[in-house]
Design an enzyme around this catalytic site. Structure first.
Site, mmCIF file in Angstrom:
data_model
loop_
_atom_site.group_PDB
_atom_site.id
_atom_site.type_symbol
_atom_site.label_atom_id
_atom_site.label_comp_id
_atom_site.label_asym_id
_atom_site.label_seq_id
_atom_site.Cartn_x
_atom_site.Cartn_y
_atom_site.Cartn_z
ATOM 1 N N TYR A 64 0.816 -1.219 0.000
ATOM 2 C CA TYR A 64 0.000 0.000 0.000
ATOM 3 C C TYR A 64 0.851 1.273 0.000
ATOM 4 O O TYR A 64 0.468 2.288 -0.579
ATOM 5 C CB TYR A 64 -1.007 -0.023 1.169
ATOM 6 C CG TYR A 64 -2.137 -0.991 0.882
ATOM 7 C CD1 TYR A 64 -2.154 -2.277 1.416
ATOM 8 C CD2 TYR A 64 -3.148 -0.632 -0.009
ATOM 9 C CE1 TYR A 64 -3.169 -3.175 1.091
ATOM 10 C CE2 TYR A 64 -4.167 -1.526 -0.333
ATOM 11 C CZ TYR A 64 -4.169 -2.791 0.205
ATOM 12 O OH TYR A 64 -5.160 -3.671 -0.129
ATOM 13 N N HIS A 119 -14.743 0.496 -0.510
ATOM 14 C CA HIS A 119 -13.557 -0.312 -0.193
ATOM 15 C C HIS A 119 -12.495 0.485 0.548
ATOM 16 O O HIS A 119 -11.341 0.063 0.630
ATOM 17 C CB HIS A 119 -12.956 -0.894 -1.481
ATOM 18 C CG HIS A 119 -13.824 -1.938 -2.105
ATOM 19 N ND1 HIS A 119 -13.638 -2.387 -3.399
ATOM 20 C CD2 HIS A 119 -14.916 -2.612 -1.639
ATOM 21 C CE1 HIS A 119 -14.566 -3.297 -3.685
ATOM 22 N NE2 HIS A 119 -15.348 -3.444 -2.642
ATOM 23 N N CYS A 127 -7.055 2.830 13.039
ATOM 24 C CA CYS A 127 -6.456 2.162 14.195
ATOM 25 C C CYS A 127 -7.084 0.777 14.363
ATOM 26 O O CYS A 127 -8.311 0.638 14.332
ATOM 27 C CB CYS A 127 -6.709 2.990 15.465
ATOM 28 S SG CYS A 127 -6.137 2.176 16.975
ATOM 29 N N LEU A 213 -14.511 -0.850 -20.875
ATOM 30 C CA LEU A 213 -13.655 -1.082 -22.049
ATOM 31 C C LEU A 213 -14.017 -2.405 -22.721
ATOM 32 O O LEU A 213 -14.072 -2.515 -23.937
ATOM 33 C CB LEU A 213 -12.181 -1.091 -21.607
ATOM 34 C CG LEU A 213 -11.128 -0.991 -22.717
ATOM 35 C CD1 LEU A 213 -11.312 0.316 -23.491
ATOM 36 C CD2 LEU A 213 -9.722 -1.057 -22.134
HETATM 37 C C1 BV8 Z 1 -17.728 -9.145 1.707
HETATM 38 C C2 BV8 Z 1 -8.878 -3.864 -1.508
HETATM 39 C C3 BV8 Z 1 -19.419 -9.742 3.285
HETATM 40 C C4 BV8 Z 1 -8.634 -2.449 -1.729
HETATM 41 C C5 BV8 Z 1 -10.586 -5.077 -2.673
HETATM 42 C C6 BV8 Z 1 -15.128 -16.181 0.388
HETATM 43 C C7 BV8 Z 1 -14.866 -15.621 1.631
HETATM 44 C C8 BV8 Z 1 -15.160 -14.300 1.940
HETATM 45 C C9 BV8 Z 1 -15.731 -13.508 0.970
HETATM 46 C C10 BV8 Z 1 -15.963 -14.071 -0.263
HETATM 47 C C11 BV8 Z 1 -15.690 -15.379 -0.578
HETATM 48 N N1 BV8 Z 1 -16.051 -15.617 -1.871
HETATM 49 C C12 BV8 Z 1 -16.538 -14.473 -2.407
HETATM 50 C C13 BV8 Z 1 -16.503 -13.543 -1.445
HETATM 51 C C14 BV8 Z 1 -16.898 -12.190 -1.542
HETATM 52 C C15 BV8 Z 1 -15.636 -11.401 -1.848
HETATM 53 C C16 BV8 Z 1 -15.426 -11.472 -3.343
HETATM 54 O O1 BV8 Z 1 -16.166 -10.867 -4.077
HETATM 55 N N2 BV8 Z 1 -14.382 -12.217 -3.769
HETATM 56 C C17 BV8 Z 1 -14.108 -12.290 -5.204
HETATM 57 C C18 BV8 Z 1 -12.616 -12.584 -5.386
HETATM 58 C C19 BV8 Z 1 -14.997 -13.363 -5.837
HETATM 59 N N3 BV8 Z 1 -15.910 -10.055 -1.406
HETATM 60 C C20 BV8 Z 1 -15.525 -9.651 -0.192
HETATM 61 O O2 BV8 Z 1 -14.839 -10.309 0.572
HETATM 62 C C21 BV8 Z 1 -16.047 -8.280 0.220
HETATM 63 N N4 BV8 Z 1 -16.636 -8.379 1.514
HETATM 64 O O3 BV8 Z 1 -18.257 -9.834 0.852
HETATM 65 O O4 BV8 Z 1 -18.176 -9.081 3.028
HETATM 66 C C22 BV8 Z 1 -20.493 -8.740 3.198
HETATM 67 C C23 BV8 Z 1 -21.156 -8.553 1.986
HETATM 68 C C24 BV8 Z 1 -22.182 -7.618 1.935
HETATM 69 C C25 BV8 Z 1 -22.525 -6.890 3.064
HETATM 70 C C26 BV8 Z 1 -21.854 -7.087 4.251
HETATM 71 C C27 BV8 Z 1 -20.832 -8.009 4.327
HETATM 72 C C28 BV8 Z 1 -14.911 -7.276 0.267
HETATM 73 C C29 BV8 Z 1 -14.492 -6.915 -1.153
HETATM 74 C C30 BV8 Z 1 -13.430 -5.819 -1.136
HETATM 75 C C31 BV8 Z 1 -12.099 -6.439 -1.341
HETATM 76 N N5 BV8 Z 1 -11.067 -5.407 -1.514
HETATM 77 N N6 BV8 Z 1 -9.467 -4.380 -2.729
HETATM 78 C C32 BV8 Z 1 -7.542 -2.287 -2.729
HETATM 79 O O5 BV8 Z 1 -6.437 -2.824 -2.498
HETATM 80 O O6 BV8 Z 1 -7.801 -1.624 -3.734
HETATM 81 S S1 BV8 Z 1 -11.373 -5.548 -4.091
HETATM 82 C C33 BV8 Z 1 -10.522 -5.096 -5.498
HETATM 83 O O7 BV8 Z 1 -11.362 -5.462 -6.596
HETATM 84 C C34 BV8 Z 1 -10.356 -3.617 -5.615
HETATM 85 O O8 BV8 Z 1 -10.743 -2.890 -4.492
HETATM 86 C C35 BV8 Z 1 -11.267 -3.232 -6.771
HETATM 87 O O9 BV8 Z 1 -11.933 -2.071 -6.467
HETATM 88 C C36 BV8 Z 1 -12.195 -4.367 -6.786
HETATM 89 C C37 BV8 Z 1 -12.989 -4.554 -8.048
HETATM 90 O O10 BV8 Z 1 -12.107 -4.529 -9.155
HETATM 91 P P1 BV8 Z 1 -12.444 -3.520 -10.361
HETATM 92 O O11 BV8 Z 1 -12.522 -2.149 -9.829
HETATM 93 O O12 BV8 Z 1 -13.616 -4.019 -11.114
HETATM 94 O O13 BV8 Z 1 -11.124 -3.627 -11.227
HETATM 95 P P2 BV8 Z 1 -10.758 -4.761 -12.294
HETATM 96 O O14 BV8 Z 1 -9.311 -4.607 -12.604
HETATM 97 O O15 BV8 Z 1 -11.257 -6.076 -11.835
HETATM 98 O O16 BV8 Z 1 -11.611 -4.364 -13.593
HETATM 99 C C38 BV8 Z 1 -11.333 -3.144 -14.266
HETATM 100 C C39 BV8 Z 1 -12.340 -3.031 -15.392
HETATM 101 O O17 BV8 Z 1 -12.148 -1.770 -16.037
HETATM 102 C C40 BV8 Z 1 -12.189 -4.097 -16.466
HETATM 103 O O18 BV8 Z 1 -13.460 -4.658 -16.745
HETATM 104 C C41 BV8 Z 1 -11.675 -3.333 -17.705
HETATM 105 O O19 BV8 Z 1 -12.239 -3.814 -18.907
HETATM 106 C C42 BV8 Z 1 -12.160 -1.933 -17.432
HETATM 107 N N7 BV8 Z 1 -11.288 -0.879 -17.974
HETATM 108 C C43 BV8 Z 1 -9.925 -0.871 -18.027
HETATM 109 N N8 BV8 Z 1 -9.516 0.295 -18.575
HETATM 110 C C44 BV8 Z 1 -10.643 1.027 -18.848
HETATM 111 C C45 BV8 Z 1 -11.761 0.285 -18.468
HETATM 112 N N9 BV8 Z 1 -13.024 0.724 -18.624
HETATM 113 C C46 BV8 Z 1 -13.189 1.951 -19.170
HETATM 114 N N10 BV8 Z 1 -12.146 2.740 -19.560
HETATM 115 C C47 BV8 Z 1 -10.876 2.301 -19.415
HETATM 116 N N11 BV8 Z 1 -9.845 3.080 -19.821
#
Ligand code: BV8
Length: 239
Positions: A64, A119, A127, A213
């Site tokens: 980070y 997020h 803390c 995209l």
């Molecule tokens: C939760 C940290 C419960 C910050 C991130 C097993 C155990 C526990 C949980 C789970 C599990 N299985 C599934 C889950 C849920 C889990 C989850 O979803 N896992 C995934 C892997 C399947 N989620 C969680 O754990 C969440 N918490 O569920 O708690 C709950 C639920 C509801 C209510 C109460 C409690 C917590 C999720 C947060 C995790 N932290 N990151 C950091 O370091 O940044 S997530 C990480 O992915 C990032 O934060 C990011 O924001 C997020 C999503 O990614 P995107 O933003 O979509 O980025 P990505 O690269 O994937 O895509 C970019 C897109 O842009 C592409 O499509 C591309 O085509 C496009 N693009 C590129 N360039 C352009 C463009 N578009 C337009 N113009 C361009 N120029």
């Protein structure tokens, strides 16, 4: 014809916008799952989970700290898509709720009044003991202690890791319940609960539109999907 006009919205309709890493890509910030993205360089288990932080806090702080320094590079500036959303917020008579998965501050710097960082935020620290949140523009380490609780608690990035509860979910759910348009910009639709917002908004009668995209994993759940770079699509939306 701006996309909004073609959707025949009333100026008093409610809009919910969800953004992801793609909206900041043209500002020079890496995405996560595109080719060469952040998760291709490092295992999210090691740097974006509580277990990873417990196992090796120095590694997580380095991850980070590198991203924070990158974000604070003067070359990293909001782009035309961030600016267009801020202009939409100012010009729209109905409510506009901007929810971002991003932890950068480019929406704020573009003029958005109150982006909901579900997020967390890279420029904040929290803390681990008293949960006080402070601004954080410098490197963090295991030696940084919380002033609010007299140094009893250690500081960590104020970021929501996998397995942790996203911030502001009540506000987000309330906005999804009565929105007329749900607009998703620059997200792969891979991470929940954000990836489920389109279904919730659609079930509540909203028109759902994806600007991305490439087609996201959830593209089939949108009423309309338009592919292209955010700096081309978003300004055209609100022209
Ligand atoms: C939760 C940290 C419960 C910050 C991130 C097993 C155990 C526990 C949980 C789970 C599990 N299985 C599934 C889950 C849920 C889990 C989850 O979803 N896992 C995934 C892997 C399947 N989620 C969680 O754990 C969440 N918490 O569920 O708690 C709950 C639920 C509801 C209510 C109460 C409690 C917590 C999720 C947060 C995790 N932290 N990151 C950091 O370091 O940044 S997530 C990480 O992915 C990032 O934060 C990011 O924001 C997020 C999503 O990614 P995107 O933003 O979509 O980025 P990505 O690269 O994937 O895509 C970019 C897109 O842009 C592409 O499509 C591309 O085509 C496009 N693009 C590129 N360039 C352009 C463009 N578009 C337009 N113009 C361009 N120029």
């Amino acid at each position: 014809m701006p996309v909004l006009d073609s959707l025949r919205l009333n100026q008093t309709d409610s809009i919910v916008i969800l953004t992801g890493a793609g909206i900041s890509q043209e500002s020079g910030l890496d995405t996560f799952r595109c080719a060469g993205g952040i998760w291709s360089e490092v295992d999210l288990e090691d740097v974006a989970t509580p277990r990873g932080f417990a196992r090796n806090p120095d590694l997580v702080h380095r991850f980070y700290n590198d991203r924070r320094r990158g974000l604070l590079d003067p070359a990293i500036q909001p782009n035309a898509a961030h600016a267009a959303l801020a202009a939409l917020e100012r010009g729209w008579r109905g409510s506009v709720t901007l929810v971002t998965q991003n932890i950068d501050d480019l929406h704020e710097r573009a003029g958005s009044a109150d982006p909901i960082h579900m997020h967390g935020a890279l420029l904040k620290a929290v803390c681990q003991r008293c949960h006080a949140v402070t601004d954080c523009h410098d490197d963090l380490s295991v030696h940084d202690l919380c002033l609010s609780c007299g140094g009893k608690g250690g500081l960590r990035p104020d970021v929501v890791w996998f397995g942790e509860t996203p911030y502001h979910m009540d506000r987000i759910q309330a906005a999804l319940e009565d929105c007329d348009l749900f607009l998703s910009i620059g997200t792969s639709g891979h991470v929940y609960p954000a990836a489920g917002f389109v279904a919730e908004a659609g079930a509540n009668g909203a028109v759902t539109v994806e600007l991305n995209l490439d087609p996201s994993e959830g593209v089939s759940r949108f009423d309309r999907a338009i592919q292209g770079p955010a700096t081309a699509l978003v300004p055209a939306l609100v022209a």
